[in-house]
Design an enzyme around this catalytic site. Structure first.
Site, mmCIF file in Angstrom:
data_model
loop_
_atom_site.group_PDB
_atom_site.id
_atom_site.type_symbol
_atom_site.label_atom_id
_atom_site.label_comp_id
_atom_site.label_asym_id
_atom_site.label_seq_id
_atom_site.Cartn_x
_atom_site.Cartn_y
_atom_site.Cartn_z
ATOM 1 N N GLY A 35 0.798 -1.221 0.000
ATOM 2 C CA GLY A 35 0.000 0.000 0.000
ATOM 3 C C GLY A 35 0.831 1.270 0.000
ATOM 4 O O GLY A 35 2.019 1.253 -0.296
ATOM 5 N N HIS A 41 3.863 1.420 -8.140
ATOM 6 C CA HIS A 41 2.797 0.419 -8.007
ATOM 7 C C HIS A 41 1.834 0.513 -9.200
ATOM 8 O O HIS A 41 1.395 -0.508 -9.735
ATOM 9 C CB HIS A 41 1.998 0.650 -6.722
ATOM 10 C CG HIS A 41 2.791 0.558 -5.455
ATOM 11 N ND1 HIS A 41 3.027 1.646 -4.663
ATOM 12 C CD2 HIS A 41 3.388 -0.493 -4.843
ATOM 13 C CE1 HIS A 41 3.726 1.276 -3.598
ATOM 14 N NE2 HIS A 41 3.971 -0.021 -3.691
ATOM 15 N N GLY A 151 8.120 -5.262 -9.052
ATOM 16 C CA GLY A 151 9.008 -4.214 -9.538
ATOM 17 C C GLY A 151 10.470 -4.596 -9.390
ATOM 18 O O GLY A 151 10.873 -5.179 -8.380
ATOM 19 N N ASP A 154 12.884 -3.795 -6.352
ATOM 20 C CA ASP A 154 13.298 -4.813 -5.383
ATOM 21 C C ASP A 154 13.855 -6.001 -6.169
ATOM 22 O O ASP A 154 13.227 -7.059 -6.251
ATOM 23 C CB ASP A 154 12.103 -5.222 -4.517
ATOM 24 C CG ASP A 154 11.535 -4.046 -3.751
ATOM 25 O OD1 ASP A 154 12.017 -3.773 -2.652
ATOM 26 O OD2 ASP A 154 10.618 -3.374 -4.274
HETATM 27 P P1 AMP Z 1 5.862 -2.497 -1.746
HETATM 28 O O1 AMP Z 1 4.489 -1.909 -1.574
HETATM 29 O O2 AMP Z 1 6.963 -1.548 -1.447
HETATM 30 O O3 AMP Z 1 6.003 -3.852 -1.100
HETATM 31 O O4 AMP Z 1 5.990 -2.769 -3.294
HETATM 32 C C1 AMP Z 1 5.048 -3.536 -3.996
HETATM 33 C C2 AMP Z 1 5.549 -3.789 -5.383
HETATM 34 O O5 AMP Z 1 5.765 -2.552 -6.044
HETATM 35 C C3 AMP Z 1 6.883 -4.548 -5.399
HETATM 36 O O6 AMP Z 1 6.860 -5.499 -6.461
HETATM 37 C C4 AMP Z 1 7.872 -3.439 -5.661
HETATM 38 O O7 AMP Z 1 9.053 -3.886 -6.293
HETATM 39 C C5 AMP Z 1 7.066 -2.547 -6.594
HETATM 40 N N1 AMP Z 1 7.640 -1.206 -6.602
HETATM 41 C C6 AMP Z 1 7.917 -0.418 -5.535
HETATM 42 N N2 AMP Z 1 8.512 0.721 -5.929
HETATM 43 C C7 AMP Z 1 8.629 0.644 -7.273
HETATM 44 C C8 AMP Z 1 9.176 1.499 -8.281
HETATM 45 N N3 AMP Z 1 9.730 2.676 -7.989
HETATM 46 N N4 AMP Z 1 9.107 1.095 -9.575
HETATM 47 C C9 AMP Z 1 8.556 -0.108 -9.891
HETATM 48 N N5 AMP Z 1 8.029 -0.953 -8.996
HETATM 49 C C10 AMP Z 1 8.064 -0.591 -7.709
#
Ligand code: AMP
Length: 299
Positions: A35, A41, A151, A154
């Site tokens: 979130g 995202h 993404g 990570d």
């Molecule tokens: P998180 O909410 O941080 O767990 O991220 C959820 C998904 O969004 C994961 O697959 C992340 O790698 C992806 N994500 C987060 N930041 C970015 C970004 N700047 N560019 C692309 N994907 C992202």
């Protein structure tokens, strides 16, 4: 768009939607998140919308992937805004379970991917990836997606989950998606809200350091791994507030360390520069692939 908080309700809704579409081979695309959604995202949701018939987004701040002194409690949350973002991106179902729904009792089963989780963020955050793989496996079992979008922000997570899916014959394809950045280069992250204006400005040294590495790799065919790493470190340390956790040059997706004197051009695998740096209390990660892979796994 439907918002669902219960596991059984989610399963029923996906089943009903598949039936409603009344065509063979309906595909489910899944975007797991914690979130506080941003354009990174949103880019995953866009890819899911383009590629699959039913798009499921999950929003769950997963306690078991946070260490005892990490930011689980203070992790930014804004459900109302998240729902608006998801709606705009054409998501069909948003799954927002409580911690009790996902873990009615402490899990006694943990998935551990060895070989890929000991370095980088795995070294700095012991147990983090066991928490990630375990919750993602649970979510895959619940949603049963055909494609899951992650993404490359990570990158280690993409490598670890691809390995898990391949090792355990999970019938899902992991789709890695490019890193989304602010116009000034800062990689989008929910944690960027923690940064003061001064820290944010100093944090631009991260993306700058990766651009320096890219440029050097294009200009000098004989550049070595240690030269690349030193270039990145010296660019980051131009920011006095930067405290480096790691800067590594590794193979991708194997995440194997490379010999310092090895020349980049002689390496037959894809190579990634990955870094984690603290600015004040905020730990930021970023990376850059010097060569690119599109889809890493197909079961
Ligand atoms: P998180 O909410 O941080 O767990 O991220 C959820 C998904 O969004 C994961 O697959 C992340 O790698 C992806 N994500 C987060 N930041 C970015 C970004 N700047 N560019 C692309 N994907 C992202």
């Amino acid at each position: 768009m439907i918002t669902v908080r219960g596991i059984q309700e989610l399963i029923s809704q996906i089943t009903a939607m598949k039936k409603d579409l009344s065509k063979p081979g309906v595909t489910v695309g899944f975007v797991p998140t914690m979130g506080f959604l941003h354009e990174g995202h949103a880019s995953l949701m866009k890819q899911a919308r383009n590629k699959t018939d039913i798009v499921v987004l999950s929003i769950f701040v997963n306690p078991i992937q946070f260490g005892p002194n990490e930011d689980f409690e203070s992790y930014p949350r804004d459900e109302k805004r998240d729902l608006a973002v998801a709606e705009k991106e054409g998501v069909d179902i948003v799954f927002i379970p409580s911690v009790e729904e996902m873990y009615p009792q402490p899990t006694k089963t943990t998935i551990q991917v060895s070989g890929l989780t000991e370095r980088l963020c795995g070294a700095s955050r012991p147990g983090h990836f066991d928490g990630v793989t375990t919750v993602v496996a649970k979510l895959f079992n619940i949603v049963q997606p055909d494609f899951a979008f992650f993404g490359m922000k990570d990158a280690q997570q993409v490598a670890v989950l691809t390995q898990m899916v391949n090792d355990l014959n999970m019938p899902v394809t992991i789709v890695p998606c490019p890193i989304m950045r602010e116009t000034d280069g800062l990689a989008l992250s929910s944690r960027n809200v923690y940064l003061s204006a001064e820290e944010r400005s100093q944090a631009l040294s991260l993306s700058r350091s990766l651009s320096v590495a890219q440029k050097a790799s294009e200009e000098r065919e004989d550049i070595t791994i240690s030269e690349l790493r030193n270039l990145v470190i010296s660019e980051i340390t131009k920011s006095p507030a930067a405290v480096i956790d790691y800067v590594e040059v590794l193979t991708f997706p194997g995440l194997q360390p490379l010999a310092e004197e090895q020349q980049l051009e002689q390496i037959q695998e894809d190579v990634i520069v990955a870094l984690a740096v603290k600015f004040g209390k905020t730990r930021l990660i970023d990376n850059h692939r010097l060569k690119k892979v599109e889809v890493l796994s197909r079961v």
